[in-house]
Design a protein around this motif. Structure first.
Motif, PDB file in Angstrom:
ATOM      1  N   HIS B  80       0.860  -1.367  -0.070  1.00 44.12           N
ATOM      2  CA  HIS B  80      -0.169   0.275   0.011  1.00 44.12           C
ATOM      3  C   HIS B  80       0.819   1.219   0.052  1.00 44.12           C
ATOM      4  O   HIS B  80       2.016   1.145   0.483  1.00 44.12           O
ATOM      5  N   LEU B  84      -0.212  10.456   3.672  1.00 43.94           N
ATOM      6  CA  LEU B  84      -1.058  10.544   4.999  1.00 43.94           C
ATOM      7  C   LEU B  84      -0.462  11.810   5.644  1.00 43.94           C
ATOM      8  O   LEU B  84       0.786  12.123   5.709  1.00 43.94           O
ATOM      9  N   LEU B 115       6.470  -0.259   7.610  1.00 43.80           N
ATOM     10  CA  LEU B 115       5.828   0.988   7.124  1.00 43.80           C
ATOM     11  C   LEU B 115       6.511   2.018   6.995  1.00 43.80           C
ATOM     12  O   LEU B 115       7.295   2.502   8.076  1.00 43.80           O
ATOM     13  N   TYR B 117       8.075   5.980   5.907  1.00 50.09           N
ATOM     14  CA  TYR B 117       7.642   7.195   5.517  1.00 50.09           C
ATOM     15  C   TYR B 117       8.800   8.109   4.960  1.00 50.09           C
ATOM     16  O   TYR B 117       9.690   7.903   5.296  1.00 50.09           O
ATOM     17  N   ALA B 164      -5.603  10.369   6.700  1.00 56.52           N
ATOM     18  CA  ALA B 164      -5.971   9.900   5.605  1.00 56.52           C
ATOM     19  C   ALA B 164      -6.732  11.096   4.831  1.00 56.52           C
ATOM     20  O   ALA B 164      -7.454  11.984   5.500  1.00 56.52           O
ATOM     21  N   TRP B 173      -6.307   1.958   4.409  1.00 58.39           N
ATOM     22  CA  TRP B 173      -4.950   1.852   5.399  1.00 58.39           C
ATOM     23  C   TRP B 173      -5.061   1.085   6.529  1.00 58.39           C
ATOM     24  O   TRP B 173      -4.287   0.236   6.898  1.00 58.39           O
ATOM     25  N   ILE B 177      -2.891  -2.279   7.302  1.00 59.23           N
ATOM     26  CA  ILE B 177      -1.832  -2.212   8.333  1.00 59.23           C
ATOM     27  C   ILE B 177      -2.345  -3.505   9.222  1.00 59.23           C
ATOM     28  O   ILE B 177      -1.456  -3.964   9.812  1.00 59.23           O
TER      29      ILE B 177
END
Lengths: 159, 325
Positions: B80, B84, B115, B117, B164, B173, B177
């Protein structure tokens, strides 16, 4: 829905703390020039290999085990290296060939990517044999990560 | 390459083995500290190789950061991705003071149980990484619309509050997750492994119909449907085959693929990963599968099947000579 269904209150709980799959005291050498073998407590947890000084509770380091190569070196020794830097090896000297073999097997299977491939493989086989998609019961058959041919074109050597 | 934030839940590192050692400091502080100090660590790398994050124990918890960053940005499957808004966490002793919560827009990438970022979508390295084992995902729309939080078991570990763009994005999401953990995958894989084994066992039954077994140009002498006599010779065949329900036809619903696709036993081990040296051996039976099976195992199965067919043919031909009973 599988075992991780929705809880009351709206929170989705993941699994409870995962135990270490494997732990042992092993001699370890970092891929640094002049580095020597040092006794470390090595712990495999999901797709991470943590290493500790043997009398400490907090790890001094961790290796993410994705896109790595696990190789047998000389007697009792295996190495971990990463595809973008194959000559930099983390070396581990075990007490025995058997221990060495066990760790190699465990580490080779310790990546999320490996599990994804296994899942796709089993799904495909089951579908061929029974005509049914086994992921439907989990409600995850449409997820992109489980589709055959999901992988983008790989650069050579990607494992 | 710059240092980045890493949140490794203490659940991953402190388990029963802690009992062997000196009492640990609060595991909760450990993971929070990792992250907090990672942010502060503006000092240049200690070494060109293992760069790390400092934490309160003193010394650095190293991570194979370059490889992790490489993995974050390479072509491996992304489960995914999207923008965000991430709540900016102040240092905890400030939380007693009232201050405006602010959010920063980041590009998030979910790969497996990781995850990542990034500051920008085009950034070549991640800013941070959250390891999603043992986490809970909750909606927290009280904070902001379309907000959700990732929390860990450690009482002291911070939560990640993410916002989101809309309802659909938020739901996607949260779903992604909550299913991202390694443990969850493992459960599914084990279940499928079991199912494959069971499918193979029932295949072993219908596999006794030689009509199904011929492939790759073998002559189809054995496609005679009235082959009940075959059931009388169990000796070389795999255990557990059942009698035909209706005169040689395959039990309803079960397809018996040709030889290449089925096995009596599933491979004893999950397929080995390809070595980084780039071996691309793929079983011809599964051209689309990215998996490279243990070829030794498969060739053994194939030769076993070959023997089975040869014997079956021979017996059938002998029976033909004697005249059908």
């Amino acid at each position: 829905m599988g075992p991780w269904g929705l809880q009351r209150g709206g929170g989705r709980r993941g699994p409870a703390r995962p135990p270490a799959e494997k732990a042992a005291e092993i001699l370890m050498r970092l891929p640094k020039k002049g580095s020597v073998l040092k006794k470390r407590l090595v712990k495999l947890v999901v797709n991470f290999l943590f290493y500790f000084r043997t009398d400490e509770a907090e790890p001094i380091g961790a290796l993410l085990l994705e896109h790595c190569r696990i190789a047998k070196e000389e007697e009792n020794v295996f190495s971990i290296s990463f595809i973008e830097e194959p000559e930099r090896k983390y070396c581990f000297e075990c007490d025995s060939e058997e221990q060495c073999r066990e760790w190699i097997e465990a580490l080779k299977r310790a990546s999320y990517e490996f599990m994804r491939r296994s899942l796709i493989f089993y799904r495909n086989e089951i579908q061929k044999m029974t005509g049914k998609d086994p992921l439907e019961q989990f409600g995850i058959s449409e997820e992109a990560r489980f589709q055959l041919g999901t992988r983008k074109p790989e650069s050579p050597g990607l494992g | 390459m710059q240092l980045f934030t890493l949140l490794v839940p203490a659940v991953l590192v402190s388990d029963s083995f802690s009992a062997t050692f000196r009492p640990t400091r609060d595991g909760a502080r450990h993971s929070e500290a990792l992250e907090a100090l990672g942010k502060q660590a503006a000092h240049p790398r200690k070494t060109a190789q293992d760069c790390g994050l400092t934490h309160t124990v003193g010394g650095a918890m190293k991570l194979n950061e370059r490889s992790v960053a490489h993995y974050a940005t390479c072509d491996s499957p992304t489960d995914h991705a999207g923008f965000l808004r991430k709540r900016v966490e102040r240092h905890h002793h400030h939380t007693h003071h009232h201050h405006a919560t602010s959010y920063q827009r980041r590009w998030f990438v979910l790969k497996g149980n990781l995850l990542f970022y990034f500051e920008e979508r085009e950034s070549r390295e991640p800013m941070g990484l959250v390891v999603l084992e043992g986490c809970t995902v909750e909606l927290c729309e009280a904070a902001e619309e379309f907000a959700f939080a990732i929390r860990f078991d450690d009482a002291g570990a911070r939560a990640y509050v993410l916002v989101a763009d809309g309802q659909a994005a938020m739901e996607a999401w949260v779903k992604a997750i909550s299913r991202a953990s390694f443990d969850y995958m493992r459960v599914v894989v084990r279940e499928l492994e079991k199912q494959l084994e069971e499918a193979c066992k029932s295949l072993a039954a219908c596999r006794n119909s030689p009509r199904r077994s011929s492939s790759s140009g073998r002559k189809r002498h054995l496609s005679n449907p009235a082959l009940q006599p075959l059931q009388e010779k169990p000796t070389i065949l795999e255990n557990g085959y059942s009698t035909w329900g209706s005169g040689g036809s395959v039990p309803g619903g079960t397809t018996c693929p040709d030889r290449d696709g089925g096995h009596v036993k599933p491979p004893p081990l999950p397929p080995r990963r390809r070595s980084a040296a780039g071996s691309t051996a793929v079983s011809p039976a599964m051209p689309e599968s990215p998996v490279s099976p243990d070829t030794a195992c498969f060739s053994k199965l194939h030769s076993w099947y070959g023997q089975e067919i040869v014997v079956l043919r021979r017996e059938w031909q002998e029976r033909q000579k004697r005249g059908h009973p």
